[in-house]
Write a protein that holds these residues in place. Structure first.
Motif, PDB file in Angstrom:
ATOM      1  N   THR A 200      28.155  75.166  60.883  1.00  0.00           N
ATOM      2  CA  THR A 200      27.726  74.357  62.017  1.00  0.00           C
ATOM      3  C   THR A 200      26.219  74.388  62.142  1.00  0.00           C
ATOM      4  O   THR A 200      25.616  75.462  62.239  1.00  0.00           O
ATOM      5  N   HIS A 201      25.595  73.217  62.116  1.00  0.00           N
ATOM      6  CA  HIS A 201      24.161  73.068  62.359  1.00  0.00           C
ATOM      7  C   HIS A 201      24.009  72.670  63.834  1.00  0.00           C
ATOM      8  O   HIS A 201      24.380  71.570  64.230  1.00  0.00           O
ATOM      9  N   SER A 202      23.492  73.590  64.615  1.00  0.00           N
ATOM     10  CA  SER A 202      23.467  73.458  66.067  1.00  0.00           C
ATOM     11  C   SER A 202      22.060  73.129  66.553  1.00  0.00           C
ATOM     12  O   SER A 202      21.089  73.779  66.170  1.00  0.00           O
ATOM     13  N   THR A 203      21.964  72.109  67.418  1.00  0.00           N
ATOM     14  CA  THR A 203      20.669  71.685  67.953  1.00  0.00           C
ATOM     15  C   THR A 203      20.733  71.654  69.471  1.00  0.00           C
ATOM     16  O   THR A 203      21.565  70.948  70.060  1.00  0.00           O
ATOM     17  N   LEU A 204      19.864  72.435  70.125  1.00  0.00           N
ATOM     18  CA  LEU A 204      19.768  72.451  71.589  1.00  0.00           C
ATOM     19  C   LEU A 204      18.309  72.708  71.953  1.00  0.00           C
ATOM     20  O   LEU A 204      17.894  73.849  72.168  1.00  0.00           O
ATOM     21  N   PRO A 205      17.494  71.652  72.030  1.00  0.00           N
ATOM     22  CA  PRO A 205      16.087  71.847  72.398  1.00  0.00           C
ATOM     23  C   PRO A 205      15.978  72.498  73.772  1.00  0.00           C
ATOM     24  O   PRO A 205      16.758  72.174  74.680  1.00  0.00           O
ATOM     25  N   PRO A 206      15.040  73.436  73.961  1.00  0.00           N
ATOM     26  CA  PRO A 206      14.863  74.068  75.272  1.00  0.00           C
ATOM     27  C   PRO A 206      14.697  73.021  76.371  1.00  0.00           C
ATOM     28  O   PRO A 206      13.907  72.081  76.236  1.00  0.00           O
ATOM     29  N   GLY A 207      15.463  73.163  77.426  1.00  0.00           N
ATOM     30  CA  GLY A 207      15.395  72.230  78.548  1.00  0.00           C
ATOM     31  C   GLY A 207      16.294  71.027  78.413  1.00  0.00           C
ATOM     32  O   GLY A 207      16.487  70.279  79.378  1.00  0.00           O
ATOM     33  N   SER A 208      16.867  70.806  77.214  1.00  0.00           N
ATOM     34  CA  SER A 208      17.734  69.650  77.011  1.00  0.00           C
ATOM     35  C   SER A 208      19.118  69.912  77.614  1.00  0.00           C
ATOM     36  O   SER A 208      19.624  71.037  77.590  1.00  0.00           O
ATOM     37  N   GLU A 209      19.747  68.861  78.121  1.00  0.00           N
ATOM     38  CA  GLU A 209      21.109  68.979  78.638  1.00  0.00           C
ATOM     39  C   GLU A 209      22.152  68.783  77.541  1.00  0.00           C
ATOM     40  O   GLU A 209      23.318  69.129  77.732  1.00  0.00           O
ATOM     41  N   LEU A 210      21.754  68.198  76.413  1.00  0.00           N
ATOM     42  CA  LEU A 210      22.722  67.808  75.397  1.00  0.00           C
ATOM     43  C   LEU A 210      22.646  68.709  74.170  1.00  0.00           C
ATOM     44  O   LEU A 210      21.569  68.979  73.647  1.00  0.00           O
ATOM     45  N   TRP A 211      23.824  69.122  73.707  1.00  0.00           N
ATOM     46  CA  TRP A 211      23.966  70.015  72.564  1.00  0.00           C
ATOM     47  C   TRP A 211      24.627  69.240  71.429  1.00  0.00           C
ATOM     48  O   TRP A 211      25.719  68.690  71.603  1.00  0.00           O
ATOM     49  N   GLN A 212      23.959  69.178  70.284  1.00  0.00           N
ATOM     50  CA  GLN A 212      24.508  68.469  69.134  1.00  0.00           C
ATOM     51  C   GLN A 212      24.917  69.457  68.062  1.00  0.00           C
ATOM     52  O   GLN A 212      24.158  70.363  67.710  1.00  0.00           O
ATOM     53  N   CYS A 213      26.127  69.262  67.542  1.00  0.00           N
ATOM     54  CA  CYS A 213      26.620  70.106  66.460  1.00  0.00           C
ATOM     55  C   CYS A 213      27.067  69.224  65.305  1.00  0.00           C
ATOM     56  O   CYS A 213      27.905  68.328  65.485  1.00  0.00           O
ATOM     57  N   SER A 214      26.500  69.468  64.141  1.00  0.00           N
ATOM     58  CA  SER A 214      26.935  68.807  62.909  1.00  0.00           C
ATOM     59  C   SER A 214      27.728  69.827  62.100  1.00  0.00           C
ATOM     60  O   SER A 214      27.215  70.903  61.775  1.00  0.00           O
ATOM     61  N   HIS A 215      28.981  69.495  61.813  1.00  0.00           N
ATOM     62  CA  HIS A 215      29.903  70.435  61.180  1.00  0.00           C
ATOM     63  C   HIS A 215      30.181  70.040  59.733  1.00  0.00           C
ATOM     64  O   HIS A 215      30.347  68.860  59.422  1.00  0.00           O
ATOM     65  N   VAL A 216      30.250  71.049  58.864  1.00  0.00           N
ATOM     66  CA  VAL A 216      30.685  70.854  57.486  1.00  0.00           C
ATOM     67  C   VAL A 216      31.870  71.793  57.248  1.00  0.00           C
ATOM     68  O   VAL A 216      31.732  73.014  57.360  1.00  0.00           O
ATOM     69  N   TRP A 217      33.036  71.205  56.969  1.00  0.00           N
ATOM     70  CA  TRP A 217      34.230  71.999  56.700  1.00  0.00           C
ATOM     71  C   TRP A 217      34.412  72.122  55.179  1.00  0.00           C
ATOM     72  O   TRP A 217      34.390  71.130  54.452  1.00  0.00           O
ATOM     73  N   TYR A 218      34.565  73.369  54.716  1.00  0.00           N
ATOM     74  CA  TYR A 218      34.724  73.638  53.291  1.00  0.00           C
ATOM     75  C   TYR A 218      36.185  73.966  52.987  1.00  0.00           C
ATOM     76  O   TYR A 218      36.759  74.883  53.578  1.00  0.00           O
ATOM     77  N   GLU A 219      36.758  73.197  52.071  1.00  0.00           N
ATOM     78  CA  GLU A 219      38.113  73.473  51.591  1.00  0.00           C
ATOM     79  C   GLU A 219      38.044  74.391  50.370  1.00  0.00           C
ATOM     80  O   GLU A 219      37.016  74.456  49.685  1.00  0.00           O
ATOM     81  N   SER A 220      39.144  75.062  50.087  1.00  0.00           N
ATOM     82  CA  SER A 220      39.168  76.004  48.967  1.00  0.00           C
ATOM     83  C   SER A 220      39.042  75.310  47.618  1.00  0.00           C
ATOM     84  O   SER A 220      38.679  75.946  46.623  1.00  0.00           O
TER      85      SER A 220
END
Length: 280
Positions: A200-220
């Motif tokens: 998970t690449h997580s982005t939450l700039p200080p003071g921001s109300e919105l949290w963005q998560c970019s997910h990469v799921w790895y299969e075997s």
């Protein structure tokens, strides 16, 4: 088949993104496209395992009167609704994603779950329920205080007197602490199945109300799935304020489904509210 939805008409915007869906009566249901991105691998990230059963058991214990009915806001593929229906009886589930509802409809053992295409901010129903719940951050997926308040107001309107609302949503203090003052951070969660995991690449700039998560799921087998979600984190005090404005009484505040005391260390928190009995 159990879990079937209202008839829908699918639309695709000119740019190929998901557009609003409509119910059989022509009511528009805004869809943020979550199901379009995640439906094919949602059950890999959130498996229907012992953890889901534990949530269902906790909800069953919180149900004031199972015979009075159960409503889930944001039912998804039925990860919680299906095991809960085995404990407390029929569950009605609302979701804005036709893709997720289609998976619910095909889920083995979902005979007691009815999926309905709808908007959790505006959904109406002739019935009043003993338990209404929204878990796994559904409230956080509404990106303004006004929309979050609207969902809680709708939930309160759908409760029978003496009924209980249960909300599990994103815990802002914990996510801020996870970022350690940085705008971005990356996390990797290994899963029990060898070779699988979620980055998970997580982005939450200080003071921001919105949290963005970019997910990469790895299969075997080496393949990956990618999806991005945006949410608005809250604090328990903010959620309590929504509930009070909707005529509900705050009741409990917890860290997890074991009903441990609330802590700012956990990325989700759990709160419960009660609709007072009518005065005689």
């Amino acid at each position: 088949m159990a879990g079937t939805t209202h008839d829908t008409v699918e639309h695709t915007a000119a740019d190929g993104t998901a557009a609003d869906e409509t119910t059989a009566d022509g009511t528009a249901v805004p869809d943020i496209g979550y199901g379009t991105q995640f439906s094919s691998w949602y059950d890999r990230v959130f498996p229907k395992d012992a953890s889901a059963a534990a949530v269902a058991t906790a909800l069953a214990s919180l149900h004031p009167a199972p015979g009075s009915g159960t409503l889930e806001l944001g039912v998804g593929t039925g990860r919680i609704a299906v095991p809960l229906s085995r404990r407390s009886g029929p569950v009605r589930g609302v979701d804005s994603s036709p893709e997720m509802l289609a998976l619910l409809a095909a889920e083995p053992g979902a005979e007691l779950v009815t999926g309905v295409l709808g908007d959790v901010r505006t959904y109406t129903d002739e019935r009043r329920y003993g338990l209404v719940y929204a878990v796994c951050g559904i409230l956080s997926m509404l990106l303004t205080p006004e929309d979050q308040q609207a969902m809680v107001h709708r939930a309160a309107a759908l409760l029978a007197p003496g009924g209980r609302l249960v909300i599990e949503t994103g815990n802002r203090p914990a996510v801020e602490a996870m970022h350690e003052g940085r705008s971005r951070t990356t996390l990797f969660t290994p899963y029990p199945e060898p070779g699988t995991g979620l980055q998970t690449h997580s982005t939450l700039p200080p003071g921001s109300e919105l949290w963005q998560c970019s997910h990469v799921w790895y299969e075997s087998d080496g393949t990956t799935r990618v999806g991005t979600e945006l949410s608005r984190l809250t604090t328990p005090d903010e959620t309590d304020a929504y509930a009070r404005a909707a005529g509900l009484v705050p009741e409990g505040r917890y860290a997890d489904w074991g009903l441990s005391p609330y802590s700012e260390r956990y990325p989700l928190f759990l709160t419960t509210y009660v609709l007072p009995e009518k005065e005689q």
